[in-house]
Design an enzyme around this catalytic site. Structure first.
Site, PDB file in Angstrom:
ATOM      1  N   ASP A   8       0.801  -1.227   0.000  1.00  0.00           N
ATOM      2  CA  ASP A   8       0.000   0.000   0.000  1.00  0.00           C
ATOM      3  C   ASP A   8       0.844   1.294   0.000  1.00  0.00           C
ATOM      4  O   ASP A   8       1.439   1.651   1.020  1.00  0.00           O
ATOM      5  CB  ASP A   8      -0.938   0.029   1.212  1.00  0.00           C
ATOM      6  CG  ASP A   8      -1.812  -1.231   1.319  1.00  0.00           C
ATOM      7  OD1 ASP A   8      -1.300  -2.322   0.989  1.00  0.00           O
ATOM      8  OD2 ASP A   8      -2.970  -1.114   1.736  1.00  0.00           O
ATOM      9  N   GLU A  39      -4.032   1.927  -3.331  1.00  0.00           N
ATOM     10  CA  GLU A  39      -5.324   2.342  -2.789  1.00  0.00           C
ATOM     11  C   GLU A  39      -5.255   3.494  -1.795  1.00  0.00           C
ATOM     12  O   GLU A  39      -6.282   4.076  -1.459  1.00  0.00           O
ATOM     13  CB  GLU A  39      -6.049   1.107  -2.228  1.00  0.00           C
ATOM     14  CG  GLU A  39      -5.959   0.909  -0.776  1.00  0.00           C
ATOM     15  CD  GLU A  39      -7.364   0.927  -0.203  1.00  0.00           C
ATOM     16  OE1 GLU A  39      -8.289   1.239  -0.946  1.00  0.00           O
ATOM     17  OE2 GLU A  39      -7.496   0.673   0.979  1.00  0.00           O
ATOM     18  N   ASN A  40      -4.040   3.854  -1.373  1.00  0.00           N
ATOM     19  CA  ASN A  40      -3.888   4.958  -0.419  1.00  0.00           C
ATOM     20  C   ASN A  40      -3.019   6.092  -0.962  1.00  0.00           C
ATOM     21  O   ASN A  40      -2.508   6.903  -0.201  1.00  0.00           O
ATOM     22  CB  ASN A  40      -3.239   4.459   0.878  1.00  0.00           C
ATOM     23  CG  ASN A  40      -4.074   3.411   1.577  1.00  0.00           C
ATOM     24  OD1 ASN A  40      -3.748   2.233   1.555  1.00  0.00           O
ATOM     25  ND2 ASN A  40      -5.165   3.820   2.177  1.00  0.00           N
ATOM     26  N   ASN A  67     -10.526  -0.959  -0.345  1.00  0.00           N
ATOM     27  CA  ASN A  67     -11.779  -0.411   0.159  1.00  0.00           C
ATOM     28  C   ASN A  67     -11.968   1.085  -0.113  1.00  0.00           C
ATOM     29  O   ASN A  67     -13.076   1.585  -0.061  1.00  0.00           O
ATOM     30  CB  ASN A  67     -11.914  -0.686   1.662  1.00  0.00           C
ATOM     31  CG  ASN A  67     -10.711  -0.217   2.446  1.00  0.00           C
ATOM     32  OD1 ASN A  67      -9.577  -0.621   2.152  1.00  0.00           O
ATOM     33  ND2 ASN A  67     -10.912   0.627   3.425  1.00  0.00           N
ATOM     34  N   HIS A  68     -10.871   1.805  -0.401  1.00  0.00           N
ATOM     35  CA  HIS A  68     -10.993   3.241  -0.688  1.00  0.00           C
ATOM     36  C   HIS A  68     -11.185   3.540  -2.174  1.00  0.00           C
ATOM     37  O   HIS A  68     -11.040   4.682  -2.597  1.00  0.00           O
ATOM     38  CB  HIS A  68      -9.764   3.998  -0.183  1.00  0.00           C
ATOM     39  CG  HIS A  68      -9.647   4.041   1.301  1.00  0.00           C
ATOM     40  ND1 HIS A  68     -10.673   4.465   2.115  1.00  0.00           N
ATOM     41  CD2 HIS A  68      -8.632   3.705   2.133  1.00  0.00           C
ATOM     42  CE1 HIS A  68     -10.286   4.386   3.382  1.00  0.00           C
ATOM     43  NE2 HIS A  68      -9.052   3.919   3.419  1.00  0.00           N
ATOM     44  N   HIS A 151      -7.125  -7.806  -0.122  1.00  0.00           N
ATOM     45  CA  HIS A 151      -7.129  -6.584   0.678  1.00  0.00           C
ATOM     46  C   HIS A 151      -8.112  -6.767   1.831  1.00  0.00           C
ATOM     47  O   HIS A 151      -9.326  -6.676   1.650  1.00  0.00           O
ATOM     48  CB  HIS A 151      -7.545  -5.427  -0.231  1.00  0.00           C
ATOM     49  CG  HIS A 151      -7.236  -4.092   0.352  1.00  0.00           C
ATOM     50  ND1 HIS A 151      -5.969  -3.555   0.343  1.00  0.00           N
ATOM     51  CD2 HIS A 151      -8.013  -3.185   0.983  1.00  0.00           C
ATOM     52  CE1 HIS A 151      -5.983  -2.367   0.930  1.00  0.00           C
ATOM     53  NE2 HIS A 151      -7.221  -2.119   1.340  1.00  0.00           N
ATOM     54  N   HIS A 176      -3.657  -3.984   3.244  1.00  0.00           N
ATOM     55  CA  HIS A 176      -4.652  -3.167   3.958  1.00  0.00           C
ATOM     56  C   HIS A 176      -4.238  -2.769   5.374  1.00  0.00           C
ATOM     57  O   HIS A 176      -4.544  -1.653   5.779  1.00  0.00           O
ATOM     58  CB  HIS A 176      -6.034  -3.824   4.000  1.00  0.00           C
ATOM     59  CG  HIS A 176      -7.067  -3.044   4.775  1.00  0.00           C
ATOM     60  ND1 HIS A 176      -7.533  -1.818   4.349  1.00  0.00           N
ATOM     61  CD2 HIS A 176      -7.698  -3.299   5.949  1.00  0.00           C
ATOM     62  CE1 HIS A 176      -8.423  -1.369   5.233  1.00  0.00           C
ATOM     63  NE2 HIS A 176      -8.540  -2.237   6.208  1.00  0.00           N
ATOM     64  N   HIS A 178      -1.262  -2.281   6.662  1.00  0.00           N
ATOM     65  CA  HIS A 178      -0.073  -1.412   6.638  1.00  0.00           C
ATOM     66  C   HIS A 178       1.020  -1.846   7.602  1.00  0.00           C
ATOM     67  O   HIS A 178       1.985  -1.113   7.799  1.00  0.00           O
ATOM     68  CB  HIS A 178      -0.432   0.064   6.893  1.00  0.00           C
ATOM     69  CG  HIS A 178      -1.334   0.646   5.860  1.00  0.00           C
ATOM     70  ND1 HIS A 178      -1.666   1.983   5.812  1.00  0.00           N
ATOM     71  CD2 HIS A 178      -1.988   0.077   4.813  1.00  0.00           C
ATOM     72  CE1 HIS A 178      -2.490   2.216   4.806  1.00  0.00           C
ATOM     73  NE2 HIS A 178      -2.700   1.067   4.186  1.00  0.00           N
TER      74      HIS A 178
HETATM   75 FE   FE2 Z   1      -7.375  -0.484   2.629  1.00  0.00          FE
END
Ligand code: FE2
Length: 259
Positions: A8, A39-40, A67-68, A151, A176, A178
């Site tokens: 991530d 995703e981040n 999820n984001h 994730h 996810h 981290h």
């Molecule tokens: Fe996530």
């Protein structure tokens, strides 16, 4: 084939680390294919078309999400036309994008990348267990080497999916949380796995966010606007080596400080 999975990428510090170090890392490690979880990357939540293009230009072959995914409205049309950016396969039907991408590596070897999202402790429209068989079969129809980015929040769900897919895919890489886990392994059936590959970004933080802001929100229960932290930047991820049939031989975690 050596596959580099970059965990991530968080905010501008993570993105800058990838742009600065990924081309060199690909050479040093002899990487044939690189997957980056993006995703981040947009300020810690979501991705924009511009940032996705930057990561692809820096040397990613495929980007995965999580999820984001819908944080940035403009990503929908981009996902519709991109064949190198995947979002979790188990989102609501009719939403833009795809959960499987099959892309040729520089040497011509085809690699399929699958993105799935966990359902334990997460808001996920469809259980990954509902779609997993069909999605993996679709990926295997297009390539012998198949890498799954799962994730998910819960360790148990990630270990379960890794076991369930042992012998059917090259690797199941958790993302996810981290925080990199110390369980990188090749399972008996030849599938590499790690519960979480970690985070590429500022580790002097609370999973990427400025610590005082994250702690402030937790202490007060009030909304606090999060900002990416700056210090302790590391590239984290995992390197998987596999044979021509897509069977994993080696699975090693990667942690590279970026001063
Ligand atoms: Fe996530």
């Amino acid at each position: 084939m050596k596959i580099l999975f970059i965990a991530d990428v968080f905010g501008a510090p993570g993105r800058a680390a990838v742009e600065e170090r990924l081309p060199g890392l690909r050479d040093e490690l002899g990487v044939g294919f690189c997957i980056v979880n993006a995703e981040n990357v947009a300020d810690g939540a979501g991705v924009t078309p511009r940032l996705a293009d930057r990561l692809l230009r820096a040397g990613a072959d495929v980007l995965t999400l999580g999820n984001h995914v819908w944080r940035r409205r403009e990503i929908g049309p981009y996902l519709e036309q991109s064949d190198r950016v995947v979002r979790p396969a188990n989102l609501a039907s009719g939403t833009p994008g795809r959960g499987v991408a099959t892309v040729a590596a520089a040497d011509g070897t085809r690699v399929a990348v699958v993105n799935l999202q966990g359902i334990l402790f997460m808001t996920t429209p469809v259980s990954p267990f509902e779609v997993l068989d069909a999605v993996v079969e679709e990926a295997r129809a297009g390539a012998k080497i198949v890498v799954v980015d799962f994730h998910a929040e819960a360790t148990s769900e990630k270990v379960a999916v890794a076991r369930l897919l042992d012998g059917r895919v090259t690797a199941v890489i958790g993302t996810h949380t981290h925080v990199q886990t110390s369980d990188a392994r090749v399972q008996p059936g030849g599938t590499a796995a790690i519960t979480d590959a970690g985070m590429t970004g500022p580790h002097d933080s609370v999973i990427g966010v400025k610590a005082e802001l994250a702690i402030g929100r937790m202490r007060s229960g009030m909304p606090v606007r999060f900002e990416p932290a700056l210090g302790g930047v590391r590239i984290e991820g995992v390197v998987v080596e596999c044979d021509d049939d897509g069977r994993a031989l080696i699975c090693e975690p990667l942690r590279v400080p970026v001063p």
